[in-house]
Design a protein around this motif. Structure first.
Motif, PDB file in Angstrom:
ATOM      1  N   PHE A 194      -3.039   4.265  -2.358  1.00  2.54           N
ATOM      2  CA  PHE A 194      -3.578   3.085  -3.036  1.00  2.54           C
ATOM      3  C   PHE A 194      -3.173   1.819  -2.310  1.00  2.54           C
ATOM      4  O   PHE A 194      -2.247   1.805  -1.510  1.00  2.54           O
ATOM      5  N   ASP A 229      -4.438  -3.231  -8.158  1.00  3.76           N
ATOM      6  CA  ASP A 229      -4.360  -1.985  -7.382  1.00  3.76           C
ATOM      7  C   ASP A 229      -5.696  -1.256  -7.353  1.00  3.76           C
ATOM      8  O   ASP A 229      -6.419  -1.244  -8.343  1.00  3.76           O
ATOM      9  N   GLN A 230      -5.962  -0.648  -6.212  1.00  2.00           N
ATOM     10  CA  GLN A 230      -7.153   0.185  -6.090  1.00  2.00           C
ATOM     11  C   GLN A 230      -6.781   1.439  -5.343  1.00  2.00           C
ATOM     12  O   GLN A 230      -5.984   1.377  -4.404  1.00  2.00           O
ATOM     13  N   GLY A 231      -7.374   2.557  -5.711  1.00  2.00           N
ATOM     14  CA  GLY A 231      -7.118   3.789  -4.980  1.00  2.00           C
ATOM     15  C   GLY A 231      -6.951   4.952  -5.930  1.00  2.00           C
ATOM     16  O   GLY A 231      -7.511   4.951  -7.021  1.00  2.00           O
ATOM     17  N   ASN A 232      -6.133   5.897  -5.497  1.00  2.00           N
ATOM     18  CA  ASN A 232      -5.900   7.066  -6.350  1.00  2.00           C
ATOM     19  C   ASN A 232      -4.446   7.490  -6.217  1.00  2.00           C
ATOM     20  O   ASN A 232      -3.648   6.782  -5.594  1.00  2.00           O
ATOM     21  N   SER A 265       0.854  -1.180   0.000  1.00  2.00           N
ATOM     22  CA  SER A 265       0.000   0.000   0.000  1.00  2.00           C
ATOM     23  C   SER A 265       0.886   1.225   0.000  1.00  2.00           C
ATOM     24  O   SER A 265       2.094   1.140   0.193  1.00  2.00           O
ATOM     25  N   ARG A 278      -2.567  -2.474  -2.864  1.00  2.00           N
ATOM     26  CA  ARG A 278      -2.313  -3.539  -3.844  1.00  2.00           C
ATOM     27  C   ARG A 278      -2.756  -4.859  -3.236  1.00  2.00           C
ATOM     28  O   ARG A 278      -2.305  -5.214  -2.145  1.00  2.00           O
TER      29      ARG A 278
END
Ligand SMILES: Cc1cc2nc3c(=O)[nH]c(=O)nc-3n(C[C@H](O)[C@H](O)[C@H](O)COP(=O)(O)OP(=O)(O)OC[C@H]3O[C@@H](n4cnc5c(N)ncnc54)[C@H](O)[C@@H]3O)c2cc1C
Ligand code: SF4
Ligand code: SF4
Ligand code: SF4
Ligand code: FES
Lengths: 271, 339
Positions: free
Chosen positions: B265, B258-261, B73, B267
């Protein structure tokens, strides 16, 4: 045990427009990435994910790292919105470098297509940095149109180096063009080195590698002296996730550069 | 090490005391199937402990390699959880271990060891249990495994009529046995009984899997690869549900996701499956295994050719989960038997 999935931060120092859809990103990683020509890194575009890219800069200068990238889809699309000052993530280096020790004393015949010149630039810079160790360096490069040629300025500079021989072609000349027109194999009708003693290094789209390899074999290069950059799908880069399997190899750890000798008998459609 | 005997009336309390020290999971019979279940004193009765049955419906893989796990992360990095209470898997079967062997090769033995897998494996005690009655789906014997455990677990357990025979196979196992003072040294006749049960289980396996396979499956598959007709026939009833890969204890493929901005984010590592059309697709859309038949063959290459050539063992345990779950009723034994 350190966490191999965790990227380090890298700041974008500069973005160089090479062609309408290829850019070179100059990055400054938080800590040095000790890569060697031919190895790759996983580049994180925060929030979008990762993709593998080969540094295109010289491995003799590692404080910054350049990567020349073509926009093809989701992750590269997001990358193309980034500006100097923005942050990316990097993990690596992964894979095996070009076996430069084995190249010593031999002529090196390099064939690139499109953005495939990126990894080859790292190789070229490594070779010319220690020119005395190697024989002559031939570079054959093809792009779709004159606009699609990357490293235009550098190519001009490189042509001036003694012992370096460069020839270029474009598939179609839609603007004034003094050199050859045709796919890159049109530059290979005469191969000016002793094929039995030289090495050939190829990087480009799969279809281009297929026909270039055919030419090289016809010219008499032994399969073990033809080095090909295999683009397989990669996720982990570490030899764990299975995605990049190519026959018995994991392209990420046994490659990404494999010799024709290594891959010629693999049944899968890979080239 | 020596085998010890724990009489039936002490078994529950030993289990309860182990459950006090560990996160204990055991195989429990539920509606004629066996499932792994977390031990809960308020909902446990020794009758439900399905040690004499075959392996559970689900593999033990998720205990070490989670279907979805956060592995990195940003900006704060992620490290493996080290304060977890140790886990004890009570009643692991011989076939369960092939999965661990494959995953150890993949996740620990390369240049970049996976700290998450390593941490969980280290943190887990394995107690193996004999399979006195292999079922129709079982073929561990054809893959070099046995329906009982004499290595690679901390403890090995055999249920005999009046109690359990327990043998420590590691130092961790020996320590656990020292905690229990109801153990008696096993008698010769108890050990003979164990041997008799084990031989019987081997006989059952041999009888239901009478056909001997090609002694070199790896080479046989290599030779058969170009015969597309063979594979098309083998895959004919497949509806591409991927159940066989989902339940397989040895499959290891994953995807980093991956997710987020841009500011923050995460992983995750999620299980992936080589039968998925997008699995091998590269940037720009080219796909070296765009046809299902090539992906089908890839599974056999992976499990029976590359694993054997590179690791010295097949990446298959003979657990039979793939065809127990198969919508097309494709029994992998039939395919391998024709080679
Ligand atoms: C070793 C190596 C070195 C490389 N070096 C360079 C380089 O120097 N320069 C360069 O320009 N390119 C390079 N590439 C190619 C580059 O990695 C790809 O162009 C890049 O990954 C494309 O990413 P994208 O998300 O923009 O493309 P997309 O086409 O959107 O996706 C590419 C990848 O994302 C995944 N994907 C996409 N859609 C889905 C979906 N729906 N479900 C699941 N997965 C999906 C797949 O894994 C696919 O391969 C290299 C590749 C490799 C393997
Ligand atoms: S395959 Fe073998 S080890 Fe597995 S449950 Fe069946 S008999 Fe037991
Ligand atoms: S392939 Fe089938 S029998 Fe073999 S380990 Fe996987 S699920 Fe079990
Ligand atoms: S479980 Fe059966 S039907 Fe489903 S993908 Fe596997 S072989 Fe095909
Ligand atoms: S990219 Fe994961 S194994 Fe090669």
């Amino acid at each position: 045990m350190s966490n191999p999935y965790q990227p380090v931060q890298a700041k974008i120092l500069d973005v160089i427009e090479e062609t309408p859809n290829i850019r070179t990103f100059v990055l400054k990683p938080e800590r040095e990435i000790p890569f060697l020509a031919g190895q790759f890194v996983e580049l994180t575009i925060p929030g979008f994910g990762e993709a593998p890219f080969t540094p295109s800069s010289s491995h003799f200068r590692r404080e910054t790292l350049e990567m020349t990238i073509m926009r093809v889809g989701r992750a590269t699309g997001a990358l193309f919105t980034k500006k100097p000052g923005d942050l990316l993530g990097i993990r690596g280096p992964y894979g095996k470098p070009y076996p430069l020790k084995e190249f010593e004393g031999r002529d090196i015949y390099i064939v690139g297509g499109g953005v495939g010149l990126a990894p080859l630039r790292a190789l070229f810079l490594a070779l010319t940095e220690e020119k005395k160790k190697y024989g002559r360096i031939f570079l054959r490069y093809g792009a779709r149109t004159p606009k699609d040629i990357v490293y235009k300025k550098q190519l001009k500079e490189w042509e001036k180096i003694k012992g370096v021989d460069i020839d270029l072609s474009v598939d179609a000349a839609d603007e004034p063009w003094e050199r050859k027109v045709g796919v890159v194999t049109c530059l290979m009708d005469e191969i000016p080195c002793d094929v039995k003693k030289s090495v050939a290094v190829v990087c480009g789209p799969p279809i281009m590698m297929k026909f270039v390899t055919k030419k090289l074999l016809e010219a008499g290069f032994p399969g073990g002296s033809i080095y090909l950059s295999m683009e397989m799908n990669m996720s982990c880069g570490l030899g764990q996730c299975g995605h990049c399997r190519l026959g018995p190899y994991f392209t990420c750890k046994d490659g990404p550069v494999l010799t024709w000798e290594q891959i010629k008998d693999i049944e899968e459609p890979f080239l | 090490m020596d085998a010890y005997f724990l009489p039936n009336h002490r078994c529950s309390s030993w289990l309860a005391s182990l459950a006090g020290r560990f996160n204990l999971f055991y195989p429990r019979e539920v509606d004629e199937a066996v499932h792994w279940q977390r031990y809960d004193a308020n909902d446990f009765n020794i009758e439900q402990l399905a040690l004499r049955k075959i392996r559970a419906a689900e593999p033990i893989k998720p205990f070490f390699f989670s279907p979805r796990e956060r592995v990195a992360s940003f900006p704060e990095p992620v490290e493996p959880e080290t304060k977890m209470k140790p886990t004890l898997l009570f009643g692991v079967k011989g076939c369960d271990l092939r999965g661990i062997a494959v995953h150890k090769r993949m996740f620990l033995e390369g240049e970049f060891a996976d700290p998450f897998f390593a941490q969980r494996l280290n943190n887990t005690i394995l107690l193996g249990a004999d399979c006195p009655a292999p079922e129709r789906t079982c073929f561990c014997n054809l893959l070099g495994l046995k329906p009982f455990l004499t290595e690679d677990v901390d403890l090995s357990l055999t249920v005999i009529d009046d109690g359990w025979l327990i043998e420590a196979l590691s130092e961790r196992g020996a320590e656990l046995m020292q905690m229990e003072n109801g153990l008696q040294k096993a008698t010769d006749s108890q050990i003979a009984k164990r041997e008799e049960q084990r031989q019987k289980a081997m006989r059952i396996l041999k009888e239901q899997n009478p056909k001997d396979w090609n002694p070199n499956l790896a080479q046989a598959i290599a030779d058969k690869t170009a015969d597309k007709r063979f594979w098309i026939d083998a895959a004919r009833d497949c509806v591409e549900c991927f159940g066989c890969l989902l339940t397989c204890p040895t499959c290891f493929c994953f995807l980093l996701y991956d997710q987020g901005n841009a500011e923050r984010f995460e992983r995750s590592r999620v299980w992936d499956f080589c039968y998925l059309p997008m699995y091998a697709r590269v940037g720009g859309g080219a796909n070296p295994r765009a046809r299902f038949i090539d992906r089908f063959i890839n599974r056999f290459h992976c499990k029976f050719m590359h694993s054997k050539n590179q690791n010295g063992f097949y990446a298959c345990s003979g657990c039979g989960r793939c065809f127990s779950t198969c919508m097309g009723r494709i029994d992998i034994r039939n395919i391998l038997g024709q080679l």
